[in-house]
Structures are given as structure tokens and as C-alpha cells.
Write an enzyme that holds these catalytic residues in place. Structure first.
Site, short mmCIF file in Angstrom:
data_model
loop_
_atom_site.label_atom_id
_atom_site.label_comp_id
_atom_site.label_asym_id
_atom_site.label_seq_id
_atom_site.Cartn_x
_atom_site.Cartn_y
_atom_site.Cartn_z
N ASP A 5 -14.37 -6.23 0.35
CA ASP A 5 -14.26 -7.74 1.13
C ASP A 5 -14.73 -7.34 2.57
OD1 ASP A 5 -12.22 -5.87 2.21
OD2 ASP A 5 -10.72 -7.13 1.91
N ARG A 6 -15.18 -6.15 3.03
CA ARG A 6 -15.83 -6.30 4.46
C ARG A 6 -17.10 -5.54 4.14
NH1 ARG A 6 -12.78 -2.45 8.39
NH2 ARG A 6 -12.06 -1.30 6.51
N ASP A 56 -13.05 -1.96 -1.42
CA ASP A 56 -12.53 -3.20 -2.30
C ASP A 56 -13.75 -4.29 -2.19
OD1 ASP A 56 -11.63 -3.59 0.27
OD2 ASP A 56 -10.24 -4.97 -0.36
N ARG A 95 1.00 -1.38 -0.11
CA ARG A 95 0.07 0.10 0.17
C ARG A 95 0.97 1.28 0.08
NH1 ARG A 95 -5.28 -0.86 3.70
NH2 ARG A 95 -4.88 -2.83 2.59
N ASP A 111 -16.75 -1.48 2.22
CA ASP A 111 -15.56 -0.82 2.03
C ASP A 111 -15.22 -0.66 0.66
OD1 ASP A 111 -14.47 -3.32 1.82
OD2 ASP A 111 -12.84 -2.86 3.09
N SER A 141 -8.10 -0.42 -0.44
CA SER A 141 -9.14 -1.08 0.18
C SER A 141 -9.84 0.34 0.74
CB SER A 141 -8.48 -1.62 1.60
OG SER A 141 -9.73 -1.96 2.37
N HIS A 142 -9.83 0.88 1.96
CA HIS A 142 -10.38 1.95 2.48
C HIS A 142 -9.49 3.15 2.68
CE1 HIS A 142 -8.33 -0.10 5.88
NE2 HIS A 142 -8.06 1.30 6.37
N LYS A 175 -2.97 -6.71 -3.15
CA LYS A 175 -3.37 -7.89 -2.42
C LYS A 175 -2.97 -8.99 -3.22
CE LYS A 175 -6.83 -5.62 0.58
NZ LYS A 175 -7.90 -5.94 1.16
N HIS A 205 -14.19 -8.66 8.69
CA HIS A 205 -13.66 -9.56 7.60
C HIS A 205 -14.40 -11.08 8.29
CE1 HIS A 205 -10.95 -7.29 5.81
NE2 HIS A 205 -10.54 -6.54 6.69
#
Length: 471
Positions: A259-260, A257, A21, A255, A107-108, A117, A347
């Protein structure tokens, strides 16, 4: 791209424990990404194999995907460009196609960031313990010396996995028999704006008995409405207001991407990730037992509510506690053959999803549980939240160890049990309260999570500990 002194980007600033990141144009560039793509192939031995590459809606993701593909192909891998994908779409693709891959996302994080990732074939994560730093070091060499061409350069092609992803998730949770539900979804201008219509809507598959009310479904990596970080309460306000305005049964926030997933009940109140973990655990335990599995394991980290392991044990499952962090959860999922795992950070990990995390599948379980009974989500949520939690409270300190020592000294007595799995967890032997103190790995913060049988006890414990920490 290099710095003003014509020195390659220092990859150590963007490679973290679990992913990459950095700030676009500064600590992550197309040139550095190309080198990482080449090193990914070499470190994981992927020459002649298929590598999957996709990205989120951030402005740089398409360019970075192509750069990574170019680097990978230079070292002999055959690349399938997946285009726009959520992170859990990458995991699905790596699992279902049994191929390694990478997704470009931060992500966020704010718009100026991007990252990667990575996963091995089967969606096995690539972390600092499983090759990520080796990839970093080799990529740094390639940045300085150039990427050598393999004897046979790989081929780059394009494919799309969104339909297969949607079909697979629908095969895991049957929502067709749900009572009609009005569902507000806040995608935060992130990838859920694409995956929600595909999975829960009717753009690719037959419609479900849901009325989807979209919030910020336009894919926009500059995040013009609010940060795509539903962990921050301020970023849930629009969703909470929309649930009330539309008289919805439930609200879902993803979020960037996707995934949450965070859940809001019909009253506009958040349903804690611990309650969601307990709810999904109950469903997955029941399904596993119906298939003849005795005492299926369910993973939870040590910050989740005590209600989670209590419910798992009550329902005939086997609760397994682990440290905070997805690499620990995923590793323990594989070791234990666990059917499900949940974290306080929203998650959620599924054995049937290659032990990987997916916010969409967790949301589908909540929708299924709500849709098969007549009561509101607030009633259902209370069933899984018998205790009162402080939430995570951060204290910025000059001397974290000294603060921890003060708390340990104050609570070292025969009425309290202390364990050191991840930071320090203090549990009252009468069962009335517990709290955990963990030092941040990256910032001068000490994190407190407290829980008790009632609000007064929780507040007393929280305030007493914070007074010791901050004195």
C-alpha cells in the site's frame, strides 16, 4: 490457542489505533482471529451481508483468513475469501463491491508478526474511533465464553479480484501512450510481486511500453532478502544499485502489503514522498478542473514539504492540512471531498479509489508524468523539491515534555509563529525555515522534521533544535 495457563490471548496487546498487529502464536492466534471475525460481524451489523477476507504472503495469513471467515460465518455473514491480496486490493474490493472486509497483513513488520486491517463497506476504515475497540472487547468476550451460533450460519465461498483491480487502476491512469521506460521494481518478497505484473505487466492485461526489471518478486513472508520496509534507507540499497546497473529510468519500492510506494530516480537517488505528493496533486487537480471542478481540495499532512501546499494553491487547488495518520487523512478526504491526499510516509489517497491509499496508483501517476516528457526523473523530481529537508529524526528521551518546553522557550519570539495542530510546528516569519516536533504515541521518542530554503539553513536549524532536545 491459549497461553500456558489456559487463559485466552489478551487482545489489548495487538489492537492498535488503526489496525491489529501482533506476534503469531503469542498475541495473535487462529482462535483469537476467529473471535475477531465473529465480533466484526456483530459490531458492524453484518449478519446476512457479504464480508470479504484475504491476506498477504505471510505463512499464517491463509490460516488466519480461514479462521476469520469461520467466525464471521458463525455469526451469520456470507464470506468471500479473496486469497492472496495486497491491502489496496482489499480497499478496491470493499469499494467496488460495497462490502466490509479484512486483510491479514503486518505491512512492513518482521516475519514473526501478522495482523489485520479492516474496512466497512465502501472502504471506510475501521479505527479506534469507528468501532475497532468495540470489536476487540466483544472478541475478548467470545474468547472467554465461546462464539454463539447465529440462527442462520453464513456461507463461505471464494473469489478473485486481481483482474478487476488491475483493470480499474488502468482506467484511472492511461499509460498506453507513454514513451518506453525501463522500470526496476523491488517488491521485497511482498504482495507487489503479484500486483506489479498484473497492473504494469502483461500477465492479465495487454502489455504497456515498460520493461519491468523484477527484484524479489517471489512471495515469501519470511523476507529472505531484506525487510519489506522501504522507509528505511538500508532497504533501498538493492533497488538503487539495480537502477544504476540496468540503466533504468525509474525504480519503485513497495512495502510488504504494497500500500506504500517509494520512488528512485535514474541516478539512484530517492524522490521524496513530498515531491511525489506534489507531482500527483498537480495531475489530479488538472483532471478535476478539466471536469469542471473549481478549486479541488488536496489533503497533506503537516510534515510534508511546504512545496506541497504552495504548488496546490499555484495550480488552483485548495490545500487542506491535517494531522499525521491515515485515519485523519481519510476522514478529511471524505469531509472535504478531496481529490487526492499525500503523506510524508508515502501513503497516497485518491477520491477515485474510495478515499483509500494505494501505492500502485501513485506509482502509475509518476510513470505517466515521466513517460509523457523526455527529460529524466531527476529533473522532474527537482521541480517538486525546491526546499531542503532533514527527514524525520528521532530522539529517545527520558522526559519528552521537558525537551519540548526547552525548544518552545528558545523559539518563543516575534520572529517565529508556533501552532499546535500535531505536536508543535515552528515557522520563521521570514519564510526561511520551519520545523515540527511530535511526541510518539507508542515510544519514548520525540520526532523532529525540519525544512529550509537551503542546506546550510536547514542544518543550522536542525542542529540547534537537536542540541536543545538532547541536552
Amino acid at each position: 490457542m491459549t497461553t500456558a495457563e489456559n487463559v485466552p490471548v489478551d487482545l489489548s496487546s495487538s489492537f492498535k489505533a488503526y489496525d491489529v498487529r501482533g506476534i503469531v502464536g503469542q498475541t495473535i492466534t487462529a482462535e483469537s482471529v476467529q473471535a475477531v471475525g465473529a465480533a466484526f460481524v456483530d459490531v458492524l451489523g453484518l449478519a446476512g451481508e457479504t464480508v470479504l477476507v484475504g491476506g498477504d504472503m505471510r505463512p499464517s495469513s491463509a490460516e488466519f483468513s480461514q479462521a476469520f471467515a469461520d467466525g464471521a460465518a458463525t455469526r451469520g455473514a456470507n464470506v468471500q475469501l479473496l486469497g492472496l491480496i495486497s491491502t489496496d486490493e482489499l480497499y478496491f474490493a470493499c469499494g467496488s463491491l460495497n462490502a466490509a472486509g479484512a486483510v491479514f497483513t503486518a505491512s512492513h513488520n518482521p516475519a514473526e508478526y501478522n495482523g489485520m486491517k479492516m474496512a466497512k463497506a465502501g472502504a471506510v476504515p475501521v479505527s479506534s474511533e469507528t468501532g475497532l475497540m468495540d470489536i476487540r472487547d466483544l472478541a475478548q468476550t467470545y474468547l472467554a465464553e465461546g462464539i454463539p451460533a447465529a440462527a442462520a450460519k453464513g456461507v463461505i465461498a471464494e473469489t478473485d479480484v486481481l483482474l478487476q483491480y488491475a483493470e480499474y487502476l488502468r482506467s484511472l491512469v492511461d499509460l498506453s501512450g507513454s514513451r518506453p521506460l525501463k522500470v526496476v521494481v523491488d517488491a521485497g518478497n511482498g504482495m507487489a510481486g503479484m500486483t506489479t505484473p498484473a497492473v504494469l505487466g502483461d500477465t492479465l492485461l495487454a502489455g504497456l511500453p515498460f520493461e519491468i526489471v523484477p527484484l524479489y518478486f517471489e512471495l515469501d513472508g519470511t523476507f529472505p532478502n531484506h525487510p519489506a520496509n522501504p522507509l528505511e534507507p538500508a532497504n533501498l540499497l538493492d533497488l538503487q544499485a539495480a537502477v544504476i546497473k540496468h540503466g533504468a529510468d525509474i525504480g519503485l519500492a513497495f512495502d510488504g502489503d504494497a500500500d506504500r510506494c517509494f520512488v528512485i530516480d535514474e541516478l539512484g537517488a530517492p524522490v521524496s514522498p513530498s515531491a511525489v505528493t506534489a507531482l500527483v496533486a498537480r495531475r489530479e487537480i488538472a483532471r478535476a478542473k478539466a471536469l469542471g471542478e473549481e478549486h479541488p481540495a488536496v489533503i497533506h499532512n503537516l510534515i510534508t514539504s511546504r512545496a506541497v501546499p504552495e504548488l496546490i494553491a499555484h495550480d488552483g487547488g485548495r490545500p487542506v492540512r491535517t494531522r499525521v495518520g491515515h485515519s485523519f487523512i481519510k476522514a478529511t478526504m471524505a469531509e472535504e471531498g478531496a481529490v487526492f491526499g499525500g503523506e510524508h510516509s508515502a501513503h497516497y489517497y485518491f477520491r477515485d479509489f474510495f478515499n483509500a491509499d494505494t501505492g500502485m496508483l501513485a506509482a502509475m501517476h509518476v510513470l505517466a508524468a515521466l513517460g509523457e516528457q523526455e527529460g529524466p526523473l531527476s529533473d522532474l523530481g527537482r521541480e517538486y523539491e525546491p526546499y531542503v529537508s532533514s527527514g524525520e529524526i528521532n530522539s529517545q528521551l527520558a522526559d519528552v515534555p521537558a525537551a519540548v518546553a526547552r525548544v518552545r522557550a528558545a523559539y518563543t519570539n516575534e520572529d517565529v509563529t508556533i501552532d499546535e495542530l500535531d505536536g508543535l510546528t515552528f515557522t520563521a516569519n521570514n519564510g526561511q525555515w520551519w520545523f515540527n516536533l511530535r511526541a510518539s504515541n507508542t515510544e519514548p521518542f520525540l520526532r523532529l522534521n525540519a525544512e529550509a530554503v537551503d542546506a546550510v539553513t536547514m542544518a543550522d536549524v536542525r542542529d540547534a533544535v537537536l542540541a536543545l532536545v538532547r541536552q
